[in-house]
Enzyme design. Structure first.
Site, PDB file in Angstrom:
ATOM      1  N   LYS A 272       0.863  -1.210   0.000  1.00 16.88           N
ATOM      2  CA  LYS A 272       0.000   0.000   0.000  1.00 16.88           C
ATOM      3  C   LYS A 272       0.888   1.244   0.000  1.00 16.88           C
ATOM      4  O   LYS A 272       0.693   2.153  -0.792  1.00 16.88           O
ATOM      5  CB  LYS A 272      -0.877   0.001   1.253  1.00 16.88           C
ATOM      6  CG  LYS A 272      -1.530   1.340   1.556  1.00 16.88           C
ATOM      7  CD  LYS A 272      -2.390   1.331   2.786  1.00 16.88           C
ATOM      8  CE  LYS A 272      -1.694   1.597   4.059  1.00 16.88           C
ATOM      9  NZ  LYS A 272      -1.373   2.994   4.365  1.00 16.88           N
ATOM     10  N   ASN A 273       1.886   1.274   0.894  1.00 14.44           N
ATOM     11  CA  ASN A 273       2.685   2.486   1.068  1.00 14.44           C
ATOM     12  C   ASN A 273       3.678   2.717  -0.055  1.00 14.44           C
ATOM     13  O   ASN A 273       4.251   3.791  -0.153  1.00 14.44           O
ATOM     14  CB  ASN A 273       3.374   2.488   2.430  1.00 14.44           C
ATOM     15  CG  ASN A 273       2.347   2.670   3.546  1.00 14.44           C
ATOM     16  OD1 ASN A 273       1.188   2.993   3.279  1.00 14.44           O
ATOM     17  ND2 ASN A 273       2.750   2.436   4.762  1.00 14.44           N
TER      18      ASN A 273
ATOM     19  N   CYS B  97      -4.440  12.928  12.294  1.00 14.40           N
ATOM     20  CA  CYS B  97      -5.227  11.698  12.267  1.00 14.40           C
ATOM     21  C   CYS B  97      -5.105  11.078  13.659  1.00 14.40           C
ATOM     22  O   CYS B  97      -4.456  11.619  14.536  1.00 14.40           O
ATOM     23  CB  CYS B  97      -4.713  10.766  11.185  1.00 14.40           C
ATOM     24  SG  CYS B  97      -3.144  10.032  11.628  1.00 14.40           S
TER      25      CYS B  97
ATOM     26  N   ARG C 135       0.963  14.932  12.656  1.00 12.74           N
ATOM     27  CA  ARG C 135       1.465  14.675  11.308  1.00 12.74           C
ATOM     28  C   ARG C 135       1.596  15.950  10.452  1.00 12.74           C
ATOM     29  O   ARG C 135       0.969  16.118   9.436  1.00 12.74           O
ATOM     30  CB  ARG C 135       0.606  13.611  10.627  1.00 12.74           C
ATOM     31  CG  ARG C 135       0.500  12.373  11.524  1.00 12.74           C
ATOM     32  CD  ARG C 135      -0.169  11.222  10.895  1.00 12.74           C
ATOM     33  NE  ARG C 135       0.692  10.589   9.889  1.00 12.74           N
ATOM     34  CZ  ARG C 135       0.272   9.523   9.179  1.00 12.74           C
ATOM     35  NH1 ARG C 135      -0.930   9.061   9.356  1.00 12.74           N
ATOM     36  NH2 ARG C 135       1.076   8.983   8.277  1.00 12.74           N
TER      37      ARG C 135
ATOM     38  N   ASP D 128       4.747   0.523  11.996  1.00 15.99           N
ATOM     39  CA  ASP D 128       3.503  -0.055  11.472  1.00 15.99           C
ATOM     40  C   ASP D 128       3.307  -1.503  11.892  1.00 15.99           C
ATOM     41  O   ASP D 128       2.252  -2.078  11.614  1.00 15.99           O
ATOM     42  CB  ASP D 128       3.489   0.025   9.933  1.00 15.99           C
ATOM     43  CG  ASP D 128       3.389   1.459   9.461  1.00 15.99           C
ATOM     44  OD1 ASP D 128       3.640   1.701   8.271  1.00 15.99           O
ATOM     45  OD2 ASP D 128       3.094   2.337  10.294  1.00 15.99           O
TER      46      ASP D 128
ATOM     47  N   ARG E 262      -8.567  -0.245   4.657  1.00 16.95           N
ATOM     48  CA  ARG E 262      -7.662   0.717   4.028  1.00 16.95           C
ATOM     49  C   ARG E 262      -6.341   0.053   3.661  1.00 16.95           C
ATOM     50  O   ARG E 262      -5.684   0.424   2.725  1.00 16.95           O
ATOM     51  CB  ARG E 262      -7.372   1.882   4.992  1.00 16.95           C
ATOM     52  CG  ARG E 262      -8.566   2.739   5.309  1.00 16.95           C
ATOM     53  CD  ARG E 262      -8.146   3.955   6.115  1.00 16.95           C
ATOM     54  NE  ARG E 262      -7.045   4.641   5.444  1.00 16.95           N
ATOM     55  CZ  ARG E 262      -6.384   5.662   5.989  1.00 16.95           C
ATOM     56  NH1 ARG E 262      -6.667   6.076   7.194  1.00 16.95           N
ATOM     57  NH2 ARG E 262      -5.415   6.257   5.330  1.00 16.95           N
TER      58      ARG E 262
HETATM   59  C1  EPZ Z   1       4.532   6.881   6.153  1.00 17.81           C
HETATM   60  O1  EPZ Z   1       3.806   7.970   6.688  1.00 17.81           O
HETATM   61  C2  EPZ Z   1       3.554   5.720   6.092  1.00 17.81           C
HETATM   62  N1  EPZ Z   1       2.433   6.067   5.217  1.00 17.81           N
HETATM   63  C3  EPZ Z   1       3.040   5.396   7.502  1.00 17.81           C
HETATM   64  O2  EPZ Z   1       2.184   4.251   7.403  1.00 17.81           O
HETATM   65  C4  EPZ Z   1       4.237   5.052   8.377  1.00 17.81           C
HETATM   66  O3  EPZ Z   1       3.791   4.807   9.695  1.00 17.81           O
HETATM   67  C5  EPZ Z   1       5.228   6.231   8.375  1.00 17.81           C
HETATM   68  O4  EPZ Z   1       5.631   6.516   7.021  1.00 17.81           O
HETATM   69  C6  EPZ Z   1       6.485   5.940   9.185  1.00 17.81           C
HETATM   70  O5  EPZ Z   1       7.127   4.804   8.672  1.00 17.81           O
HETATM   71  C7  EPZ Z   1       2.611   5.999   3.876  1.00 17.81           C
HETATM   72  O6  EPZ Z   1       3.686   5.682   3.384  1.00 17.81           O
HETATM   73  C8  EPZ Z   1       1.428   6.332   3.037  1.00 17.81           C
HETATM   74  P1  EPZ Z   1       6.743  10.244   8.174  1.00 17.81           P
HETATM   75  P2  EPZ Z   1       4.462   9.462   6.655  1.00 17.81           P
HETATM   76  O7  EPZ Z   1       6.717  11.459   7.325  1.00 17.81           O
HETATM   77  O8  EPZ Z   1       5.224   9.648   5.404  1.00 17.81           O
HETATM   78  C9  EPZ Z   1       6.735  13.486  11.636  1.00 17.81           C
HETATM   79  C10 EPZ Z   1       0.283   2.946   7.739  1.00 17.81           C
HETATM   80  O9  EPZ Z   1      -0.186   2.438   8.764  1.00 17.81           O
HETATM   81  N2  EPZ Z   1       6.808  14.468  10.521  1.00 17.81           N
HETATM   82  O10 EPZ Z   1       7.947   9.354   8.121  1.00 17.81           O
HETATM   83  O11 EPZ Z   1       3.397  10.424   7.001  1.00 17.81           O
HETATM   84  C11 EPZ Z   1       5.363  12.848  11.685  1.00 17.81           C
HETATM   85  O12 EPZ Z   1       4.482  13.668  12.422  1.00 17.81           O
HETATM   86  C12 EPZ Z   1       0.808   4.374   7.782  1.00 17.81           C
HETATM   87  O13 EPZ Z   1       0.383   2.369   6.626  1.00 17.81           O
HETATM   88  C13 EPZ Z   1       6.985  15.811  10.829  1.00 17.81           C
HETATM   89  O14 EPZ Z   1       7.073  16.192  12.000  1.00 17.81           O
HETATM   90  O15 EPZ Z   1       5.484   9.337   7.871  1.00 17.81           O
HETATM   91  C14 EPZ Z   1       5.615  11.537  12.364  1.00 17.81           C
HETATM   92  O16 EPZ Z   1       5.635  11.733  13.759  1.00 17.81           O
HETATM   93  C15 EPZ Z   1       0.590   5.027   9.124  1.00 17.81           C
HETATM   94  N3  EPZ Z   1       7.027  16.711   9.805  1.00 17.81           N
HETATM   95  C16 EPZ Z   1       7.024  11.153  11.876  1.00 17.81           C
HETATM   96  O17 EPZ Z   1       7.623  12.375  11.392  1.00 17.81           O
HETATM   97  C17 EPZ Z   1       6.910  16.318   8.488  1.00 17.81           C
HETATM   98  O18 EPZ Z   1       6.988  17.187   7.587  1.00 17.81           O
HETATM   99  C18 EPZ Z   1       7.003  10.118  10.759  1.00 17.81           C
HETATM  100  O19 EPZ Z   1       6.404  10.696   9.664  1.00 17.81           O
HETATM  101  C19 EPZ Z   1       6.721  14.954   8.209  1.00 17.81           C
HETATM  102  C20 EPZ Z   1       6.684  14.044   9.231  1.00 17.81           C
END
Ligand code: EPZ
Length: 423
Positions: A22-23, A118, A123, A309, A401
Site C-alpha cells: 500500500k505504502n 489523524c 502529522r 507499522d 484501508r
Molecule cells: C509513512 O507515513 C507511512 N504512510 C506510515 O504508514 C508510516 O507509519 C510512516 O511513514 C512511518 O514509517 C505511507 O507511506 C502512506 P513520516 P508518513 O513522514 O510519510 C513526523 C500505515 O499504517 N513528521 O515518516 O506520514 C510525523 O508527524 C501508515 O500504513 C513531521 O514532523 O510518515 C511523524 O511523527 C501510518 N514533519 C514522523 O515524522 C513532516 O513534515 C514520521 O512521519 C513529516 C513528518
C-alpha cells in the site's frame, strides 16, 4: 459499518499470498503526474486507500484504468491539469499530500489541502515544505490549503538536510527533484523499501537518482520523463502481520512473496521471542518453537529499525508472551490506542507516555472491541485468534484501508473468522 467476528483457538496451517505494498503504491501513483506517457503498475493492492488516491488523481486530470481485478493500474496525465487537491479527498488520507511535489515539478504551482491530523498524531508537513522552499518554491498556508509556486516556473536543485528521516517528505522531494533544474541532494533521507521502489520506478521513467535506500539520495534533474511499467514491491507490513498469525495459534504459515530483507529487524525480534522464521523459494515460513512466545523489548525506529507499522501487531503478541516486555513508540505521538482494547480482552498493559509495559498472561478472552486506526484494527483480529471465545472487531473500515480481504486470507488457513455487514 462492518464488523469482523473471530472465534479463537484454531491452529493455522498453509500459505498466505502477500499483496503489493500500500505504502509503495500510494507514492508510485502520484508519479504519473510527472509524465504525459502512461505509467502502468502491476501487483497493485486492492484497497480503499488506492481507490481514494485514484479519485484524487482523476480530480487532477489523470485517466486511470484498473485491469485484472484491480491489480494493474494504467495511469496517464495529458496536457494541462488541475493543480488543486481538494480538502474533501485529502482529509480522507494523509498520503494525498504526495501530489504536492509532482504538481510543483510538472506545472510550477500547486494548491494542496493540508491533510490535517489523524488518530495517531498531528502529522505536520514542515519537512516537506522546508525542502521545497529550498528548491525555490514559495509556499503559503491560506484557508487550510498550501499555496505553492516555483520561482520562475521551475524548481531548482538544492542540498536539503532533513531533521528527521520522513518517508513522505523523502518521496515528495525525490519526485519534485526529478524535473528540477540541477542537482538535489537529500541528507538523512528515509531508507524504507518503498523509497527504493519509488526510485526504481522513477529511473524506469528516465529519472537520474542514486543512493536510494541509503540516508543520502542524489537526484540529477532532467527536462522530461517518459512512461514505464513497474511491479509494486511486496507489502512488508502485511507480510509482518501474517508472519505473526501462527504465533497466536500454533501451526505453520508460509507467506508467499515475503523476502527476509524486507523484515530483517522484525524477524530478528521474532527469533528472540522463540519463533522460527525461514526463507523458502517462494516466501517466508513461520512457526513458533514452544507453546508461548518469550517476552522481548521493542523500540520503533525509521527503517532499517523496527517498523512503527508493526508495533500494534507485536504488542498483541506480547500480551500472551512469557514475561514482561517494554515497547517504545518513537515515531508517532499517539499510537497505543489498541492497548485499552487489548486490556478488554484480558491483557495487562501499562501505558506511560510513549512507552507501554506488557505483562504476559497465559490466556485472553474474546470481547467486543473497537478498531481505531489501520494497524490497531488488525492487532485486535490477531489477538482474537489466540483468545477463548468470540471477538467482535467493530469499525473495520480502518482495516479495509490497508489489508486485502483479511477474513478470506485467514479462513483459508484455518481461522474461524467472518465479516458481518451492517447496513
Ligand atoms: C509513512 O507515513 C507511512 N504512510 C506510515 O504508514 C508510516 O507509519 C510512516 O511513514 C512511518 O514509517 C505511507 O507511506 C502512506 P513520516 P508518513 O513522514 O510519510 C513526523 C500505515 O499504517 N513528521 O515518516 O506520514 C510525523 O508527524 C501508515 O500504513 C513531521 O514532523 O510518515 C511523524 O511523527 C501510518 N514533519 C514522523 O515524522 C513532516 O513534515 C514520521 O512521519 C513529516 C513528518
Amino acid at each position: 459499518m462492518d464488523s469482523i467476528v473471530v472465534k479463537g483457538g484454531r491452529e493455522l496451517n498453509g500459505k498466505i499470498h502477500i499483496a503489493g505494498a500500500k505504502n509503495a503504491a500510494l507514492a508510485l501513483m502520484p508519479a504519473t503526474l510527472l509524465s504525459e506517457e502512461p505509467l502502468t503498475l502491476t501487483n497493485a493492492p486492492r484497497l480503499s486507500d488506492i481507490k481514494t488516491m485514484t479519485e484524487l488523481l482523476e480530480s487532477l486530470g489523470s485517466e486511470i484504468s484498473s485491469l485484472q481485478d484491480g491489480k494493474v493500474q494504467v495511469m496517464s496525465t495529458h496536457g494541462r491539469i488541475n493543480t488543486t487537491a481538494d480538502y474533501d479527498i485529502v482529509r480522507k488520507m494523509r498520503a494525498s499530500n504526495l501530489v504536492l511535489g509532482p504538481l510543483l515539478a510538472r506545472e510550477g504551482n500547486a494548491i494542496v489541502s493540508l491533510p490535517g491530523g489523524c488518530a495517531i498524531g498531528a502529522r505536520p508537513m514542515d519537512i516537506h515544505t522546508d525542502g521545497l522552499e529550498k528548491m525555490g518554491a514559495s509556499i503559503e498556508l491560506n484557508d487550510g490549503y498550501l499555496h505553492a509556486k516555483a520561482a520562475g516556473g521551475r524548481l531548482k536543485g538544492a542540498v536539503i538536510d532533513f531533521p528527521f528521516a520522513s518517508v513522505g517528505a523523502t518521496e515528495n522531494i525525490m519526485m519534485a527533484a526529478t524535473l528540477a533544474k540541477g542537482t538535489t541532494v537529500i541528507s538523512n533521507a528515509a531508507r524504507e523499501p518503498e523509497i527504493v521502489d519509488l526510485a526504481t520506478c522513477l529511473r524506469a521513467m528516465g529519472a537520474q537518482i542514486d543512493g536510494d535506500g541509503t540516508s543520502r539520495i542524489e537526484i540529477q534533474g532532467v527536462d522530461r520523463l517518459g512512461g514505464a511499467t513497474h511491479p509494486v514491491v511486496t507489502d512488508r507490513i502485511e507480510l509482518g502481520t501474517y508472519m505473526l498469525a501462527p504465533v497466536f495459534t500454533g501451526g505453520e504459515i508460509e507467506c508467499i512473496g515475503g523476502r527476509m530483507h524486507l523484515v530483517e529487524n522484525f524477524a530478528a525480534k521474532l527469533d528472540a521471542a522463540g519463533i522460527d522464521v525461514s526463507e523458502t523459494k517462494d516466501g517466508l515460513k513461520v512457526k513458533r518453537r514452544g507453546d508461548r512466545p518469550r517476552a522481548v523489548n521493542v523500540k520503533t525506529e525509521p527503517f532499517p529499525g523496527f517498523p512503527t507499522d508493526l508495533q500494534a501487531q507485536m504488542m498483541a503478541m506480547l500480551c500472551f508472551a512469557e514475561g514482561t516486555s517494554v515497547l517504545e513508540e518513537t515515531i508517532f505521538e499517539n499510537r497505543f490506542m489498541h492497548a485499552p482494547e487489548l486490556v478488554r480482552m484480558g491483557a495487562k498493559i501499562d501505558v506511560s507516555g510513549n512507552t507501554a509495559t506488557v505483562t504476559g498472561v497465559d490466556k485472553m478472552k474474546g470481547a467486543p472491541v473497537m478498531a481505531t486506526d489501520l494497524r490497531a484494527s488488525v492487532s485486535l483480529i490477531l489477538a482474537g485468534l489466540a483468545s477463548e471465545g468470540e471477538t467482535i472487531v467493530n469499525r473495520v473500515y480502518h482495516l479495509d484501508r490497508g489489508y486485502e480481504h483479511v477474513e478470506e486470507k485467514l479462513s483459508a488457513v484455518g481461522a474461524q473468522i467472518e465479516r458481518i455487514s451492517s447496513k
